[in-house]
Every structure is written in C-alpha cells, then in structure tokens.
Enzyme design. Structure first.
Site, PDB file in Angstrom:
ATOM      1  N   HIS A 189       0.795  -1.233   0.000  1.00 36.37           N
ATOM      2  CA  HIS A 189       0.000   0.000   0.000  1.00 36.37           C
ATOM      3  C   HIS A 189       0.824   1.278   0.000  1.00 36.37           C
ATOM      4  CE1 HIS A 189       1.040  -0.130   4.255  1.00 36.37           C
ATOM      5  NE2 HIS A 189       0.702   1.132   4.325  1.00 36.37           N
TER       6      HIS A 189
HETATM    7  C1  UD1 Z   1      -1.734   5.472   6.298  1.00 34.54           C
HETATM    8  C2  UD1 Z   1      -0.372   5.881   6.855  1.00 34.54           C
HETATM    9  C3  UD1 Z   1       0.619   4.751   6.633  1.00 34.54           C
HETATM   10  C4  UD1 Z   1       0.103   3.436   7.157  1.00 34.54           C
HETATM   11  C5  UD1 Z   1      -1.256   3.155   6.530  1.00 34.54           C
HETATM   12  C6  UD1 Z   1      -1.851   1.853   7.019  1.00 34.54           C
HETATM   13  C7  UD1 Z   1       0.126   8.290   6.706  1.00 34.54           C
HETATM   14  C8  UD1 Z   1       0.967   9.291   6.022  1.00 34.54           C
HETATM   15  N1  UD1 Z   1       0.137   7.040   6.168  1.00 34.54           N
HETATM   16  O1  UD1 Z   1      -1.580   5.333   4.879  1.00 34.54           O
HETATM   17  O2  UD1 Z   1       1.814   5.070   7.318  1.00 34.54           O
HETATM   18  O3  UD1 Z   1       1.003   2.412   6.828  1.00 34.54           O
HETATM   19  O4  UD1 Z   1      -2.123   4.251   6.870  1.00 34.54           O
HETATM   20  O5  UD1 Z   1      -3.020   1.566   6.338  1.00 34.54           O
HETATM   21  O6  UD1 Z   1      -0.502   8.596   7.684  1.00 34.54           O
HETATM   22  N2  UD1 Z   1      -9.006   4.961   2.447  1.00 34.54           N
HETATM   23  C9  UD1 Z   1     -10.234   4.383   2.467  1.00 34.54           C
HETATM   24  N3  UD1 Z   1     -10.780   4.058   3.680  1.00 34.54           N
HETATM   25  C10 UD1 Z   1     -10.137   4.290   4.850  1.00 34.54           C
HETATM   26  C11 UD1 Z   1      -8.881   4.907   4.813  1.00 34.54           C
HETATM   27  C12 UD1 Z   1      -8.314   5.231   3.607  1.00 34.54           C
HETATM   28  O7  UD1 Z   1     -10.837   4.144   1.441  1.00 34.54           O
HETATM   29  O8  UD1 Z   1     -10.686   3.958   5.926  1.00 34.54           O
HETATM   30  C13 UD1 Z   1      -8.395   5.283   1.145  1.00 34.54           C
HETATM   31  C14 UD1 Z   1      -8.746   6.671   0.662  1.00 34.54           C
HETATM   32  O9  UD1 Z   1      -8.846   6.610  -0.710  1.00 34.54           O
HETATM   33  C15 UD1 Z   1      -7.512   7.466   1.048  1.00 34.54           C
HETATM   34  C16 UD1 Z   1      -6.411   6.454   0.871  1.00 34.54           C
HETATM   35  O10 UD1 Z   1      -6.999   5.207   1.246  1.00 34.54           O
HETATM   36  O11 UD1 Z   1      -7.338   8.612   0.277  1.00 34.54           O
HETATM   37  C17 UD1 Z   1      -5.198   6.714   1.704  1.00 34.54           C
HETATM   38  O12 UD1 Z   1      -5.533   6.858   3.090  1.00 34.54           O
HETATM   39  P1  UD1 Z   1      -4.575   7.690   4.064  1.00 34.54           P
HETATM   40  O13 UD1 Z   1      -5.103   7.671   5.448  1.00 34.54           O
HETATM   41  O14 UD1 Z   1      -4.287   9.033   3.476  1.00 34.54           O
HETATM   42  O15 UD1 Z   1      -3.185   6.915   3.984  1.00 34.54           O
HETATM   43  P2  UD1 Z   1      -2.837   5.357   3.918  1.00 34.54           P
HETATM   44  O16 UD1 Z   1      -2.340   5.048   2.543  1.00 34.54           O
HETATM   45  O17 UD1 Z   1      -3.933   4.521   4.471  1.00 34.54           O
END
Ligand code: UD1
Length: 371
Positions: A205
C-alpha cells in the site's frame, strides 16, 4: 494524572491497546481515547476496535481522507478543542502516521507534554511521508519511547538529550503475543482453502509502490509469478484497489486471491501460517519476525533494522525479477530450517507497562521540569 491517547490509522490501534490496558491498572490515572478518523472504513477501523477489545473512542474527530495538507490541517483544527476540553497532562501519540504529527503539533503549541510511542525509527528515506512524520514528532516530543536500541541511537545522533529517551520495547508485540492464540482459532486458512499448504500472504500500500503505474504493474506481475509456485492471498488496501482500477491494470487472479482489507485477528491467523509474506508494511516486518515467518519487504530501506539483523526480514526491490529470485532463495533457506522467531530486546509482551511506568516516572517533579 490525565492522558489523552491519539490514534487515527490502522497501525495505531494495536499499539494503543496494551498501553490503555496497562494504564487501566493504575489507580487515579485518567485516560481519554481520541480517534482522528484518518481511517474510517469499518474494515480499516471498527473491526480493529472489536478484535483488540478497545473501548469506543471518547472522541472521534471524523476527519477522513484528503491530501496530506488537508488531512493534517483538518486533524489539527479538530484536535485543538478536544485538548481545551480535556486539559491532559500528557498527549500520547503513536507511530508515524499523519495523525501522530498533527496532534503533536497542536499539543506542543498549547504547552502540553507529548510522549511518542515508537520514537526514534528512521528509514533515512525522506520521500516517505512517514519519515517526515517521525522526524518532526520526535523533535516535538518531551518523552521519546523507543521500540529498539537503534531508536535510542538515532535520537542521540540528532542531539536529543538522553534523559528524554527510554527504551520501552515494542508495544505491537504485546498485542501480538496476547492475541496469537485467539487468532489461531479464526480458521482463515480453512476458509480460503489453503490449510496445510504452503501459501504466500501479501500486502502492498505504500505510495512508492502503488501510486506509480509501472511499479504497481511490475509488482502485480511478480504476484502472478509467485502464484505459479503457491497460492497467494493478497489483502488489498483501499488505496491499492483504487490505483489498480485507475491505472487500468489487470488484477491478478487464479492462484492469486484478492481479499478486502482483513481484520487484525484474521491477518495474524494468515500470517502465522504463511510460508512467506511479501509486504511493504512496517508492522508486518515486526510481526513476521516475532512469528518466525520469512518476510520480503518491497522497499529500498527499513526503519526497523532489527527485523533484518535479528528477525526474518529481507529487503527486496519492487521488481519482478528481484522478487522472483528472493522467493527462490528464501524457500531454499526455509527448507534448510534457518528461520527462527526473533526476540529483539523488549519485544516481550510487557512494553505497554513500561510505557505507563515511564510516563508516571516522568510526571514526578524534577528540578529540570520546574525550572
Ligand atoms: C496510512 C499511513 C501509513 C500506514 C497506513 C496503514 C500516513 C501518512 N500514512 O496510509 O503510514 O502504513 O495508513 O493503512 O498517515 N481509504 C479508504 N478508507 C479508509 C482509509 C483510507 O478508502 O478507511 C483510502 C482513501 O482513498 C484514502 C487512501 O486510502 O485517500 C489513503 O488513506 P490515508 O489515510 O491518506 O493513507 P494510507 O495510505 O492509508
């Protein structure tokens, strides 16, 4: 004494659980659990609260997704009134996600002391958003609680005074050891038809792996190759699923099974039985080390070097040929029986207690604090 614990994203939840439990045993210690809502899908958040036996958050800021600036700013705006309401002695932040640095920044400006659990880790790769979050949070924190000795060394090299740093060990391992047996009863290998067989468990991811079309395509073809050797169970993060479809890539199929994000117990159950794990997660590098499962980490660097020196982890380039060669090598070594559970110092199930002990100790008035 009053603590505000801040969590926001999936990898935070298993870290806060043992600290909250240890704190509950201390008379007169008041604890508030704040969830920023950085992760919000039931499969990324609620299921972890259930599996880990976490209480419902006292405050849920509901910030959701966005660019880094949007997300960080929304967390800061929403967290400030929470601090005003609760007036804690300490804000305890976990790991390296955007919620960690955002809430530390709010707390420091309000003169509230900050403890950082999982301090001192460094990948030295500033292209990783987490590396920026680590460096900044450690600069802001009053008490830096490290999971391994390399963390102490990194902080000392950055000029952080030794009296602010404590080696407490790995809180995530507390959770893993507490719930391993419970996870073993989940029956996931049976449900997925791989019981008694060699299989690979995969998660990917990181933006560096999934936000670039060519890299993601290369990784997906590596999974197809791996699928010719053994069944592959790929638990797909929402970010990765979105990229596969945006880039118009062919999702692997056949022996490569794409799964929705799994709960904590389901994940531990599958990792524990796997012949190998291919990942870019931080937590899985540690969990495979403790479980003695060979791990290939598709990244150029790791902030968790003890998983290599004392554990089962190995870095591999995000390329089809490199992954194929590493898998061949690893399976040969595994046949020779050379993987044993790693036990780095303080990865013993008692780190949560040591976090609370360090907070209680640091709360004592000292000439330095009073001056
Ligand atoms: C975040 C952390 C990362 C961790 C990961 C675990 C940061 C910078 N990154 O990354 O260190 O390893 O979490 O999962 O904080 N999304 C959903 N549903 C959710 C959450 C996210 O659909 O419940 C999707 C959305 O499209 C979102 C994308 O995932 O834009 C990224 O989510 P985000 O919280 O920005 O970062 P992660 O890639 O999850």
């Amino acid at each position: 004494m009053k603590l505000v614990h801040v969590v926001g994203a999936r990898p935070n939840f298993m870290k806060v659980a043992p600290v909250l439990r240890a704190g509950q045993a201390v008379p007169g210690l008041s604890q508030v659990l704040v969830h920023t809502g950085q992760h919000y899908d039931p499969s990324m958040s609620d299921s972890f609260f259930q599996d880990l036996g976490l209480p419902a958050p006292d405050e849920n800021l509901g910030v959701g997704s966005g660019t880094h600036a949007e997300q960080t700013a929304r967390i800061m705006l929403a967290f400030e009134p929470v601090l005003d309401r609760h007036q804690p002695d300490w804000v305890v932040v976990y790991g390296d996600v955007n919620s960690t640095v955002a809430c530390a920044l709010v707390a420091v400006k309000k003169g509230i002391r900050i403890a950082h659990v999982e301090a001192g880790l460094r990948s030295r790769d500033r292209a990783m958003p987490e590396e920026i979050n680590r460096i900044l949070t450690d600069q802001l924190a009053d008490l830096l609680l490290t999971p391994s000795r390399d963390g102490n060394e990194n902080l000392a090299a950055e000029g952080i005074p030794a009296d602010r740093i404590r080696l407490v060990g790995n809180v995530m391992v507390d959770t893993l050891l507490r719930l391993r047996e419970v996870a073993a009863k989940r029956g996931m290998p049976e449900q997925l038809g791989v019981k008694g067989r060699d299989y690979a468990f995969v998660t990917l991811h990181r933006p560096s792996n999934v936000d670039d079309r060519d890299t993601l395509a290369e990784l997906l073809s590596a999974l197809d190759d791996l699928g010719t050797r053994m069944p592959v169970l790929f638990a797909v993060h929402p970010r990765t699923r979105r990229r596969i479809s945006e880039f118009g890539l062919q999702a692997p199929n056949g022996p490569v099974r794409l799964l929705d994000p799994l709960g904590y117990l389901e994940t531990v159950n599958l990792v524990d039985g796997a012949a190998l794990v291919l990942t870019d997660s931080g937590g899985l590098q540690e969990e495979t080390t403790v479980l003695g499962v060979p791990c290939l980490t598709a990244r150029p660097s790791t902030e968790r070097p003890v998983t290599i020196t004392e554990g089962t982890n190995r870095l591999v380039a995000s390329r089809r040929d490199a992954i194929g060669a590493a898998v061949t090598d690893l399976l040969a070594r595994r046949a020779g029986g050379s993987f044993r559970p790693g036990k780095p110092e303080g990865w013993d199930g008692l780190a949560g207690e040591r976090v609370i002990a360090a907070l209680l100790d640091a709360a004592l008035p000292s000439p330095q604090r009073l001056s």
